[in-house]
Design an enzyme around this catalytic site. Structure first.
Site, short mmCIF file in Angstrom:
data_model
loop_
_atom_site.label_atom_id
_atom_site.label_comp_id
_atom_site.label_asym_id
_atom_site.label_seq_id
_atom_site.Cartn_x
_atom_site.Cartn_y
_atom_site.Cartn_z
N SER A 75 11.64 9.96 61.74
CA SER A 75 10.47 9.22 62.39
C SER A 75 9.08 9.86 62.29
O SER A 75 8.21 9.54 62.61
CB SER A 75 10.78 9.53 63.99
OG SER A 75 11.86 8.70 64.43
N LYS A 237 4.04 14.68 65.02
CA LYS A 237 5.04 13.73 64.89
C LYS A 237 6.55 14.36 64.58
O LYS A 237 6.43 15.01 63.40
CB LYS A 237 4.80 12.55 64.22
CG LYS A 237 5.90 11.28 64.41
CD LYS A 237 5.80 10.75 65.86
CE LYS A 237 7.40 10.14 66.09
NZ LYS A 237 8.36 10.92 66.48
N THR A 238 7.49 14.29 65.24
CA THR A 238 8.87 14.82 64.84
C THR A 238 9.89 13.52 64.25
O THR A 238 9.47 12.50 64.20
CB THR A 238 9.81 15.26 66.11
OG1 THR A 238 9.69 14.08 67.08
CG2 THR A 238 9.01 16.18 67.04
N GLY A 239 10.66 14.07 63.80
CA GLY A 239 11.93 13.09 63.17
C GLY A 239 13.06 13.79 63.25
O GLY A 239 13.29 15.17 62.96
#
EC number: 3.5.2.6
Length: 294
Positions: A75, A237-239
């Site tokens: 993501s 922003k993580t993923g």
């Protein structure tokens, strides 16, 4: 003490050390070899691979590890997708007030915001916030549809100097993270270039860049923040995906104006698609590198 408890104790110790380091001026201690050794030890301890780029945007100090190792993007692409939406709005191609219908039949897993709005409309601004702050996958797909699909993310990456990132698929297939599969991948070095461009560079005009930063400061999924001292925050922003793939990319902001560019990409070496995510490790890495950057 369980492995998780030991890790939590270590994160707490590292955060305390970071708090001390954040208040100390003057020259930074020599850190390249010790930090590299500690990163290698973390890889052995957890049977993982770590790609890391960490830099002080004011002093230029940086720490890197496996810069060019390929990792599933997951993501983290949503930062690029939202930035491209803002860029298109700036150029008058679209408006952030444009409304998009949320079709219940198009919902995909991990869509907490759009699930509640199924059958109704959301603005592009609302979709950006859902994708960035809750990592809403259906919102991300609607943004991709707006900008021209996965290939548009790849093109945007190239336009901001990221020569490695590629997005090939949509949510949620892009999170398969099969080892050796080049689809939907990036590197710590590439994401560092791109995230610096969208959050601290000239990829967007100051008003649009400020809006992106505000949206990302409100991120509710951050893994970095667990490793930061009191008074710090992030626009990140993580993923996450299969094979324990767990990432976080963005800027950490200190109480005295410090700005640190942080990109962390990790995956398990267990060859198990259902391997546990590595969110605690991201916090641990943040706490580890922070004192040496200040």
């Amino acid at each position: 003490m369980t492995g998780l408890s030991r890790r939590n104790v270590l994160i707490g110790s590292l955060v305390a050390a970071a708090a001390v380091g954040a208040g100390v001026g003057g020259a930074a201690p020599a850190f390249a070899a010790p930090i590299d050794d500690q990163l290698a030890e973390l890889e052995r301890r957890d049977n993982v691979l770590i790609g890391l780029y960490a830099a002080n945007l004011q002093s230029g100090r940086r720490i890197t590890h496996r810069l060019d190792e390929m990792f599933a993007m997951c993501s983290t692409f949503k930062g690029y997708a939202a930035a491209r939406v803002l860029q298109m709005a700036e150029h008058g191609e679209i408006s952030l007030d444009n409304r998009v219908f949320v079709d219940a039949d198009a919902l995909v897993p991990n869509s907490p915001v759009t699930e509640a709005r199924a059958g109704a409309e959301m603005t592009l601004a609302e979709l950006c916030q859902a994708a960035l702050q809750r990592s809403d996958n259906t919102a991300a797909n609607l943004l991709l549809k707006t900008i021209g699909g996965p290939a548009a993310v790849t093109a945007f990456a190239r336009s901001v100097g990221d020569e490695r990132t590629r997005l090939d698929r949509w949510e949620v297939e892009l999170n398969s993270a099969i080892p050796g599969d080049p689809r939907d991948t990036s590197t710590a070095a590439a994401l560092a270039v791109g995230y610096r461009a969208i959050l601290a560079g000239d990829a967007l005009s100051p008003p649009q860049r400020g809006l992106l930063e505000d949206w990302m400061r409100a991120n509710q999924t951050s893994s970095m923040r667990a490793g930061l001292p009191e008074g710090w925050t992030t626009a990140d922003k993580t993923g996450s995906g299969d094979y324990g793939s767990t990432n976080d990319a963005g800027i950490a902001f200190g109480p005295d104006g410090q700005r640190l560019l942080l990109v962390m990409m990790t995956r398990s070496q267990a060859h198990d698609p259902k391997a546990e995510n590595l969110r605690p490790l991201i916090g641990e890495l943040t706490a580890l590198v922070l004192p040496s950057l200040l």
